[in-house]
Design an enzyme around this catalytic site. Structure first.
Site, PDB file in Angstrom:
ATOM      1  CB  VAL A  38      39.145  42.545  40.652  1.00 23.21           C
ATOM      2  CG1 VAL A  38      38.354  41.321  40.194  1.00 23.21           C
ATOM      3  CG2 VAL A  38      39.900  43.169  39.486  1.00 23.21           C
ATOM      4  CB  CYS A  39      36.479  40.508  43.776  1.00 23.93           C
ATOM      5  SG  CYS A  39      35.682  39.235  44.740  1.00 23.93           S
ATOM      6  CB  THR A  40      35.863  41.889  48.429  1.00 25.75           C
ATOM      7  OG1 THR A  40      36.987  40.993  48.386  1.00 25.75           O
ATOM      8  CG2 THR A  40      34.579  41.071  48.377  1.00 25.75           C
TER       9      THR A  40
END
Length: 200
Positions: free
Chosen positions: A104-106
């Site tokens: 998820v995300c970075t």
């Protein structure tokens, strides 16, 4: 029986792992087939996340059960963990053994550094897309909440991890099951925001 392992670290974005955690544990409850979800950290100490939440891991990198699914969250802490050989080496090892590798995300940054996101199509937080693309050996998809490339499933920022986790449990256990979980957690973001609607 499906086992989910969610990595946590100092500065991890809370909803990046808590959103999928809710999906995975609700799925386990609905299925009642012995599915498990565990939080894994480098050490057994409490982890302080990006917004200040303190979380106790269930296991460390060296003492967790075998995992079918690995989830790597993002958050400001990824900028430090990308240079942590213990975490990067662990991700590389577990990714080679798990059926599914997700982020998820970075968190995609850590998957890129560890190897499983190299030469793959991925999603990440909109504010990090150019930076990740510039690292090379990766194709950042900019218009999808989550991207599936083989057994790698990556999602955009924060709340997008819920969408990704719902897709994954649907792939693992069927669409009807995923719909049941979505209904149980009352995840129905349509429309997602009403405060800007005109008021008579």
């Amino acid at each position: 029986m499906t086992s989910y392992g969610l990595l946590i670290f100092e500065g991890a974005e809370e909803l990046d792992f808590a959103g999928p955690w809710e999906v995975f544990t609700a799925s386990a409850m609905v299925r009642d087939q012995g599915d498990t979800a565990v939080l894994i950290a480098e050490r057994e100490d409490p982890v302080r996340c990006a917004k200040g939440m303190r979380v106790l891991p269930d296991h460390t990198l060296n003492d967790h059960p075998p995992l079918d699914v690995l989830l790597v969250p993002g958050g400001i802490g990824t900028r430090r963990e990308v240079s942590n050989p213990a975490v990067i080496g662990w991700i590389a090892k577990v990714s080679s053994e798990a059926d599914w590798v997700t982020s998820v995300c970075t968190g995609t940054l850590l998957l890129h550094e560890a190897g499983p996101a190299r030469n793959r199509r991925v999603a990440t937080h909109h504010g990090f897309e150019d930076t990740l693309q510039a690292r090379g050996e990766i194709t950042v998809v900019r218009d999808a909440r989550y991207v599936v490339d083989g057994n790698l499933v990556t999602s955009q920022g924060v709340s997008a991890g819920i969408d990704m986790a719902l897709w994954l449990i649907g792939r693992l256990h069927g669409r009807d099951h995923a719909r049941s979980v979505r209904r149980y957690i009352q995840y129905e973001p349509a429309p997602p925001y009403l405060a800007d609607e005109p008021v008579d």
